[in-house]
Design an enzyme around this catalytic site. Structure first.
Site, PDB file in Angstrom:
ATOM      1  N   CYS A   2       6.926  -6.638  -6.305  1.00 25.80           N
ATOM      2  CA  CYS A   2       8.152  -7.433  -6.373  1.00 25.80           C
ATOM      3  C   CYS A   2       9.375  -6.521  -6.439  1.00 25.80           C
ATOM      4  O   CYS A   2       9.354  -5.475  -7.072  1.00 25.80           O
ATOM      5  CB  CYS A   2       8.215  -8.374  -7.575  1.00 25.80           C
ATOM      6  SG  CYS A   2       6.896  -9.566  -7.600  1.00 25.80           S
ATOM      7  N   TRP A  75       5.484 -10.047  -4.547  1.00 27.37           N
ATOM      8  CA  TRP A  75       4.073  -9.702  -4.394  1.00 27.37           C
ATOM      9  C   TRP A  75       3.368 -10.550  -5.446  1.00 27.37           C
ATOM     10  O   TRP A  75       3.538 -10.332  -6.643  1.00 27.37           O
ATOM     11  CB  TRP A  75       3.859  -8.215  -4.652  1.00 27.37           C
ATOM     12  CG  TRP A  75       2.470  -7.743  -4.361  1.00 27.37           C
ATOM     13  CD1 TRP A  75       1.951  -7.428  -3.146  1.00 27.37           C
ATOM     14  CD2 TRP A  75       1.419  -7.511  -5.318  1.00 27.37           C
ATOM     15  NE1 TRP A  75       0.639  -7.027  -3.278  1.00 27.37           N
ATOM     16  CE2 TRP A  75       0.285  -7.067  -4.599  1.00 27.37           C
ATOM     17  CE3 TRP A  75       1.322  -7.644  -6.703  1.00 27.37           C
ATOM     18  CZ2 TRP A  75      -0.913  -6.762  -5.217  1.00 27.37           C
ATOM     19  CZ3 TRP A  75       0.117  -7.329  -7.323  1.00 27.37           C
ATOM     20  CH2 TRP A  75      -0.983  -6.894  -6.570  1.00 27.37           C
ATOM     21  N   GLU A 487      -9.007  10.537   1.357  1.00 27.95           N
ATOM     22  CA  GLU A 487      -7.655  10.097   1.730  1.00 27.95           C
ATOM     23  C   GLU A 487      -7.614   9.620   3.194  1.00 27.95           C
ATOM     24  O   GLU A 487      -6.973   8.615   3.508  1.00 27.95           O
ATOM     25  CB  GLU A 487      -6.658  11.239   1.478  1.00 27.95           C
ATOM     26  CG  GLU A 487      -5.249  11.053   2.048  1.00 27.95           C
ATOM     27  CD  GLU A 487      -4.490   9.837   1.508  1.00 27.95           C
ATOM     28  OE1 GLU A 487      -4.984   9.162   0.584  1.00 27.95           O
ATOM     29  OE2 GLU A 487      -3.411   9.547   2.054  1.00 27.95           O
TER      30      GLU A 487
END
Ligand code: F6R
Length: 614
Positions: A2, A75, A487
């Site tokens: 958010c 979100w 990763e």
């Protein structure tokens, strides 16, 4: 997780808020909303579910304007992405407007209590409770909005950054910070609040980084900051020094691609800043943990999440290789819930974080600090909570990272870890000046090698095309390149939604190799180094099961092309430094696979850039 923004001043708040929301979109894109107090002192609001463009369309179709307003990009945590759950939220009268980033943990009991008192709720969110608590405080006689906000926060628990205004106080905007980031922009007769400097830096470079437990009340004629008890606090105004252009795509199709391409220069710049003139050591001007303290360190824990965790994982390999210190790497979300030993004043916690706001990482830091540990932050965002909670910070100076998938922050974190390792090893007398000079020379060669890989980008585009339809992929590495394999797999899965798993290559035979068949791509990091021969054997095991090997191989290598279906050649590099070079083709591969699959690369589904909830 958010993003919130607010404006009070003489201009129209709407374009300022909408532009700011565009900058904050990376924090969540489930819904967005804006609310203003218009020139006739009436509240107007527009909301839209889904990406921010939907809010832009709603505002275009039905414009609104006013000198005071707040905005939000969501979100979802409490309640599905829907129009009702979209911020701003309001009280029963619709006169008090609130935007919120964070989580109010005790909202359920407060909601039940307020419902009993007759409050009607319009959403499933935790946020809405704040508007109703403010309404309650005002009807119980609170003198003004600030007093009512103070009464509200005395009741709520959790983490929150709030932006609040009220119809009946048309010249007041309030910001509150507790556990979620909030910065204040100071302009000429105008003020801004935002979750992130990037959303307001085009309007002002004068910034106050609020601390937890602080409230700012901005009026058209000035502002004041107080703590939650009402004591005056002097906010320190700092100047943002980075370039606004750093926020633009600079001609690249996506932020992620731009950020991948920025890596060589970020590494060059940081080496210039940190390497001493004689090129035999490292100096950190901004680093405040004394050598005496560092010399006494007998154990290191590295804590971080996601990509930053993989950077930290390489740090474990490096520090154990170059120093005699025991180094442990922990997922921040796990560190707090186990019982790590030897947490005391001789233990160094290295917290790695791009944003400096990741809730799990911060929670680990608080935990360790409580036990007397020293904390070193490796961080990108200046003034972030992590940097303020740590005893010292090494900034990675990567500039704003907008793409949700982290790339330049990863290599920036890695570089900072290399430099800190050199510093520490020399300080402990475990690395000679000559060895440091040799390692620095290798690091200085990295940017040109990265650029060479980028010159071969077309080849990687073709490879992406060849493999983009696969359902699943393995990423294998060993030693220094094992975290890099993890990763590489994370990059692939998060932006292209292709299932990808990173593995230590030696582990394949203990189970995962059962999955290999003639449709299974296996990305193998097989550059020259101490584990090269073992890696070749592991690749042969995959080849024997007909797996489709894509190998990252050192230029001129004769063995790998005989085993692999596809080879991406990279310049030969000292094994210890090779993660910085080898990650580059993996980032590009993930990017182009996602592009072929038509994914929203900068804003992958279900993700947010800054994870400020645990
Ligand atoms: C992945 C990614 C995340 C972050 C993680 C930690 O591309 O960006 O995995 O690395 O959420 O975030 P920071 O570094 O801000 O603590």
């Amino acid at each position: 997780m958010c993003g919130i923004i607010g404006y009070i001043g003489k201009k129209d708040a709407v374009p300022i808020i909408m532009r700011g929301l565009r900058r904050l979109e990376y924090r969540g894109y489930d819904s967005a909303g804006v609310s203003v107090l218009n020139h006739g002192c009436a509240i107007e609001m527009r909301k839209a579910v889904g990406v921010l463009d939907n809010l832009f369309s709603a505002v275009d179709k039905n414009p609104l304007a006013g000198p005071l307003g707040i905005g939000h990009t969501r979100w979802a945590t409490h309640g599905v992405p829907s129009s009702e759950n979209c911020h701003p939220h309001f009280d029963c009268t619709g006169n008090i407007m609130v935007v919120h980033n964070g989580i109010i943990e005790n909202f359920k009991e407060l909601k039940d209590e307020l419902i009993k008192k007759g409050h009607r709720f319009s959403s499933e969110t935790d946020t809405e409770i704040t508007a109703h608590l403010i309404e309650e405080a005002l009807s119980a006689g609170a003198a003004d909005l600030e007093a009512a906000v103070r009464a509200c926060i005395a009741r709520i628990e959790g983490s929150y950054a709030l932006g609040i205004f009220r119809k009946d106080e048309p010249h007041t905007l309030i910001g509150v910070r507790q556990g979620s980031p909030l910065v204040v922009g100071i302009g000429k007769d105008e003020y801004f609040i935002s979750s992130d400097v990037s959303a307001i830096v085009e309007s002002t470079r004068q910034i106050i980084y609020l601390d937890d437990g602080e409230i700012i009340t901005m009026k058209t004629g000035g502002y004041h900051i107080t703590d939650f008890k009402g004591n005056k606090v002097k906010g320190v105004v700092k100047k943002v020094t980075w370039d606004v252009e750093a926020l633009d795509k600079a001609g690249f199709e996506k932020y992620m691609l731009k950020e991948i391409h920025e890596q060589p220069n970020i590494i060059r710049q940081n080496l210039r800043m940190r390497v001493t003139k004689d090129k035999k050591g490292v100096a950190f001007d901004d680093f405040t943990i004394s050598d005496d303290v560092l010399k006494k360190i007998s154990k290191i824990y590295i804590v971080s999440c996601g990509t930053a965790y993989y950077a930290g994982f390489t740090g474990k390999y490096l520090m154990e290789h170059f120093t005699s210190l025991p180094v442990e790497i922990d997922l921040a979300s796990e560190f707090r819930y186990r019982k790590p030993k030897l947490l005391n004043e001789n233990t160094l916690i290295i917290a790695v974080s791009q944003s400096g706001e990741t809730a799990d990482t911060l929670a680990s830091v608080y935990e360790a600090k409580g036990k007397g540990c020293k904390v070193l932050a490796i961080c990108n965002v200046v003034g972030s909570t992590l940097t303020r909670e740590s005893d010292g910070t090494i900034y990675i100076n990567a500039g704003p990272e907008i793409s949700v998938a982290s790339t330049k922050a990863y290599t920036g974190q890695l570089l900072s870890i290399y430099l800190f390792t050199i510093y520490l090893a020399k300080l402990k007398g475990e690395m000679t000046a000559a060895a440091a000079a040799a390692l620095i020379k290798e690091l200085e060669a990295v940017p040109n090698k990265m650029e060479k890989i980028m010159r071969g980008e077309q080849e990687i585009i073709e490879i992406a095309k060849k493999y983009c339809k696969a359902k699943s992929a393995f990423y294998l590495g060993r030693g220094f390149n094992y975290p890099n394999a993890l990763e590489g797999a994370l990059k692939n899965k998060e932006i292209s939604y292709m299932h990808a798993e990173g593995y230590a290559a030696g582990e394949m035979k203990h189970g995962p190799i059962a999955l290999i068949d003639e449709n299974f791509p296996v990305v193998c990091i097989a550059t020259k180094g101490s584990t090269y021969d073992k890696m070749i054997s592991n690749m042969k095991e995959v080849e024997a099961r007909k797996g489709r090997i894509i190998a990252i191989s050192s230029n001129g290598d004769k063995n790998v092309p005989q085993i692999a279906e596809t080879v991406i050649s990279v310049p030969e590099t000292a094994e210890e430094v090779s993660p910085l070079v080898n990650i580059m083709p993996l980032q590009l591969l993930a990017y182009y696979i996602a592009q072929y699959k038509g994914c929203d690369i900068d804003k992958p589904r279900n993700l947010a850039k800054s994870v400020t909830v645990e």
